[in-house]
Design a protein around this motif. Sequence first.
Motif, PDB file in Angstrom:
ATOM      1  N   MET A 102      84.138 -70.620 -11.729  1.00  0.00           N
ATOM      2  CA  MET A 102      85.538 -70.292 -11.866  1.00  0.00           C
ATOM      3  C   MET A 102      86.315 -71.654 -11.746  1.00  0.00           C
ATOM      4  O   MET A 102      86.195 -72.524 -10.891  1.00  0.00           O
ATOM      5  N   ASP A 103      87.792 -71.352 -12.234  1.00  0.00           N
ATOM      6  CA  ASP A 103      88.695 -72.180 -11.897  1.00  0.00           C
ATOM      7  C   ASP A 103      89.555 -72.115 -10.794  1.00  0.00           C
ATOM      8  O   ASP A 103      90.071 -72.699 -10.076  1.00  0.00           O
ATOM      9  N   VAL A 104      89.756 -70.625 -10.715  1.00  0.00           N
ATOM     10  CA  VAL A 104      90.395 -70.086  -9.553  1.00  0.00           C
ATOM     11  C   VAL A 104      89.799 -68.882  -9.219  1.00  0.00           C
ATOM     12  O   VAL A 104      89.240 -68.067  -9.713  1.00  0.00           O
ATOM     13  N   ILE A 105      89.536 -68.749  -7.714  1.00  0.00           N
ATOM     14  CA  ILE A 105      89.176 -67.496  -7.106  1.00  0.00           C
ATOM     15  C   ILE A 105      90.185 -66.976  -6.000  1.00  0.00           C
ATOM     16  O   ILE A 105      90.694 -67.732  -5.513  1.00  0.00           O
ATOM     17  N   ILE A 106      90.163 -65.761  -6.378  1.00  0.00           N
ATOM     18  CA  ILE A 106      91.080 -64.875  -5.372  1.00  0.00           C
ATOM     19  C   ILE A 106      90.307 -64.113  -4.492  1.00  0.00           C
ATOM     20  O   ILE A 106      89.879 -63.043  -5.279  1.00  0.00           O
ATOM     21  N   MET A 107      90.204 -64.193  -3.280  1.00  0.00           N
ATOM     22  CA  MET A 107      89.540 -63.285  -2.477  1.00  0.00           C
ATOM     23  C   MET A 107      90.295 -62.601  -1.581  1.00  0.00           C
ATOM     24  O   MET A 107      91.180 -62.896  -0.718  1.00  0.00           O
ATOM     25  N   ASP A 108      90.314 -61.104  -1.787  1.00  0.00           N
ATOM     26  CA  ASP A 108      91.253 -60.427  -1.179  1.00  0.00           C
ATOM     27  C   ASP A 108      90.463 -59.811   0.287  1.00  0.00           C
ATOM     28  O   ASP A 108      89.469 -59.378   0.391  1.00  0.00           O
ATOM     29  N   ASP A 109      91.430 -59.765   1.603  1.00  0.00           N
ATOM     30  CA  ASP A 109      90.788 -59.444   2.576  1.00  0.00           C
ATOM     31  C   ASP A 109      89.789 -59.957   3.419  1.00  0.00           C
ATOM     32  O   ASP A 109      88.566 -59.557   3.725  1.00  0.00           O
ATOM     33  N   VAL A 110      89.787 -61.494   3.566  1.00  0.00           N
ATOM     34  CA  VAL A 110      88.535 -62.273   4.080  1.00  0.00           C
ATOM     35  C   VAL A 110      88.331 -61.808   5.534  1.00  0.00           C
ATOM     36  O   VAL A 110      87.327 -62.374   5.989  1.00  0.00           O
ATOM     37  N   HIS A 111      89.323 -60.929   6.307  1.00  0.00           N
ATOM     38  CA  HIS A 111      88.859 -60.880   7.410  1.00  0.00           C
ATOM     39  C   HIS A 111      87.473 -59.781   7.470  1.00  0.00           C
ATOM     40  O   HIS A 111      86.859 -59.586   8.565  1.00  0.00           O
ATOM     41  N   HIS A 125      79.605 -72.599   0.822  1.00  0.00           N
ATOM     42  CA  HIS A 125      79.088 -73.568  -0.221  1.00  0.00           C
ATOM     43  C   HIS A 125      79.757 -73.357  -1.429  1.00  0.00           C
ATOM     44  O   HIS A 125      80.149 -74.234  -2.108  1.00  0.00           O
ATOM     45  N   ILE A 126      80.239 -72.281  -1.876  1.00  0.00           N
ATOM     46  CA  ILE A 126      81.065 -72.017  -3.100  1.00  0.00           C
ATOM     47  C   ILE A 126      82.349 -72.652  -2.977  1.00  0.00           C
ATOM     48  O   ILE A 126      82.835 -72.974  -3.747  1.00  0.00           O
ATOM     49  N   PHE A 127      82.922 -72.176  -1.584  1.00  0.00           N
ATOM     50  CA  PHE A 127      84.240 -72.769  -1.463  1.00  0.00           C
ATOM     51  C   PHE A 127      84.073 -74.244  -1.551  1.00  0.00           C
ATOM     52  O   PHE A 127      84.799 -75.052  -2.306  1.00  0.00           O
ATOM     53  N   ASN A 128      83.390 -74.809  -0.791  1.00  0.00           N
ATOM     54  CA  ASN A 128      83.202 -76.421  -0.897  1.00  0.00           C
ATOM     55  C   ASN A 128      83.357 -76.930  -2.195  1.00  0.00           C
ATOM     56  O   ASN A 128      83.531 -77.861  -2.867  1.00  0.00           O
ATOM     57  N   HIS A 129      82.314 -76.209  -3.164  1.00  0.00           N
ATOM     58  CA  HIS A 129      81.872 -76.797  -4.523  1.00  0.00           C
ATOM     59  C   HIS A 129      83.265 -76.687  -5.256  1.00  0.00           C
ATOM     60  O   HIS A 129      83.767 -77.621  -5.921  1.00  0.00           O
ATOM     61  N   LEU A 130      84.032 -75.493  -5.295  1.00  0.00           N
ATOM     62  CA  LEU A 130      85.157 -75.388  -5.915  1.00  0.00           C
ATOM     63  C   LEU A 130      86.166 -76.236  -5.474  1.00  0.00           C
ATOM     64  O   LEU A 130      86.896 -77.038  -6.373  1.00  0.00           O
ATOM     65  N   HIS A 131      86.676 -76.374  -4.100  1.00  0.00           N
ATOM     66  CA  HIS A 131      87.542 -77.223  -3.709  1.00  0.00           C
ATOM     67  C   HIS A 131      87.347 -78.768  -3.948  1.00  0.00           C
ATOM     68  O   HIS A 131      88.098 -79.263  -4.367  1.00  0.00           O
ATOM     69  N   GLN A 132      86.041 -79.106  -3.933  1.00  0.00           N
ATOM     70  CA  GLN A 132      85.775 -80.512  -4.156  1.00  0.00           C
ATOM     71  C   GLN A 132      86.108 -80.841  -5.837  1.00  0.00           C
ATOM     72  O   GLN A 132      86.094 -82.112  -6.248  1.00  0.00           O
ATOM     73  N   SER A 133      85.863 -79.753  -6.673  1.00  0.00           N
ATOM     74  CA  SER A 133      86.115 -79.858  -7.958  1.00  0.00           C
ATOM     75  C   SER A 133      87.508 -79.781  -8.379  1.00  0.00           C
ATOM     76  O   SER A 133      87.907 -79.482  -9.772  1.00  0.00           O
ATOM     77  N   GLY A 134      88.423 -79.534  -7.386  1.00  0.00           N
ATOM     78  CA  GLY A 134      89.831 -79.393  -7.714  1.00  0.00           C
ATOM     79  C   GLY A 134      90.262 -77.931  -8.135  1.00  0.00           C
ATOM     80  O   GLY A 134      91.320 -77.828  -8.871  1.00  0.00           O
ATOM     81  N   LYS A 135      89.365 -77.122  -7.996  1.00  0.00           N
ATOM     82  CA  LYS A 135      89.596 -75.471  -8.365  1.00  0.00           C
ATOM     83  C   LYS A 135      90.321 -75.028  -7.113  1.00  0.00           C
ATOM     84  O   LYS A 135      90.307 -75.394  -6.019  1.00  0.00           O
ATOM     85  N   GLN A 136      91.142 -73.752  -7.676  1.00  0.00           N
ATOM     86  CA  GLN A 136      92.224 -73.324  -6.574  1.00  0.00           C
ATOM     87  C   GLN A 136      91.381 -72.092  -5.857  1.00  0.00           C
ATOM     88  O   GLN A 136      90.611 -71.351  -6.396  1.00  0.00           O
ATOM     89  N   VAL A 137      91.616 -72.058  -4.765  1.00  0.00           N
ATOM     90  CA  VAL A 137      91.135 -70.818  -3.723  1.00  0.00           C
ATOM     91  C   VAL A 137      92.408 -70.085  -3.142  1.00  0.00           C
ATOM     92  O   VAL A 137      93.189 -70.926  -2.757  1.00  0.00           O
ATOM     93  N   ILE A 138      92.486 -69.102  -3.583  1.00  0.00           N
ATOM     94  CA  ILE A 138      93.600 -67.934  -2.748  1.00  0.00           C
ATOM     95  C   ILE A 138      92.878 -66.888  -2.226  1.00  0.00           C
ATOM     96  O   ILE A 138      91.731 -66.266  -2.494  1.00  0.00           O
ATOM     97  N   LEU A 139      93.469 -66.783  -0.846  1.00  0.00           N
ATOM     98  CA  LEU A 139      92.746 -66.031   0.158  1.00  0.00           C
ATOM     99  C   LEU A 139      93.812 -64.923   0.563  1.00  0.00           C
ATOM    100  O   LEU A 139      94.953 -65.178   0.823  1.00  0.00           O
ATOM    101  N   THR A 140      93.391 -63.646   1.132  1.00  0.00           N
ATOM    102  CA  THR A 140      94.261 -62.956   1.831  1.00  0.00           C
ATOM    103  C   THR A 140      93.548 -62.392   3.096  1.00  0.00           C
ATOM    104  O   THR A 140      92.292 -62.421   3.040  1.00  0.00           O
TER     105      THR A 140
END
Length: 341
Positions: A102-111, A125-140
């Motif tokens: 993915m280029d952007v992952i939006i994950m809702d309600d991470v609590h 691991h997914i987070f690290n991979h995406l972040h290192q590749s300059g992809k966007q992570v959005i969390l709520t």
Amino acid sequence: DPQLNQNYSFENFIEGDCNRLARSAGFAVAGKPGGTSFNPLMLYGGVGLGKTHLAQAIGNEIKRSHPDKLVIYVSCEKFCQQFVDSLKNNTINDFVNFYQAMDVIIMDDVHNFAGKEKTQDIFFHIFNHLHQSGKQVILTSDKPPKDLAGLEERLLSRFKWGLSADLQVPDLETRMAILKMKMYTDGIELPGEVIEYVAHNIDNNVRELEGAMVSLLAQSTLNKKEIDLALAKSMLKNFIKNTSKEISMEYIQKLVCEYFEVPVEMVKSKTRKREIVQARQISMYLSKSHTKTSLKSIGAFFGGRDHSTVIYACQTVEDLIDTDKKFKAYVQDIQKKLKMS
Ligand code: ADP
Ligand code: MG
């Protein structure tokens, strides 16, 4: 994208002091996914304050302005379920590859990650991979990262990397604007005084605000009656607590003393013990904001003090609310209890 709900947009997300930072950070991220320092962008706040709406709006805006980007919206709960399923079906690699593409992952309600260590590992691991590749992570989340219990420290530390922005309860003006926009999009009209009445009295969260309006409209359709203020008042009886009952200084004093576990009599005494002074000042502050009593009468009630003492107390409380998060949480807690009575 089937995961994104087109109904949630920036246009229909009303801006107010309660959400200004979160909204504009979200808009910046949507314009440059992965290309701002807001990565991850963490939106947090209580139930019904617009986290899902705003997160979805960001996803939709990215899809609109960057049609080639792969955007996935997933609730944390669903992600956890998918992970368990992939363990069962021996398809972990597919699961991980899907998200890492993915280029952007939006994950809702991470609590909802709380206690789920294995799923947190995979997401780490997914987070690290995406972040290192300059992809966007959005969390709520329902809380800021520092208060998220049951999440692994290494994951939390990642969550703190970017920007955390909170969604607060909208003020009266914003609540009115939300109701007016809802009326407009639903093609209905309610008298101004009804809108004002609803916005005034339903002040917990936006979902309840919308719920009250829906209920009002449903009842008016069923009864084939125009809604005026009197009708709205009787219809919303069940929604609105504490409409007629006035909050008294006695009650405030009792609640504050219970909260801080100090004897009620002490508040009116001359004592300068820290926790008593604090209880006294908060009681004065709440009396000023929640009753129509004059400063002079407030001072008199809390142990025969004069009005300048009350002014000083209110100022002290306001300053502490601004500078001391824990203190602010105490006052908000007590205010919540006051409103529930
Ligand atoms: P949360 O995910 O924080 O529990 P939601 O995003 O589901 O809250 O919002 C609850 C309802 O309130 C939704 O219908 C949403 O569209 C509406 N809402 C919340 N904030 C706003 C806002 N600022 N402007 C317009 N509608 C809003
Ligand atoms: Mg939500």
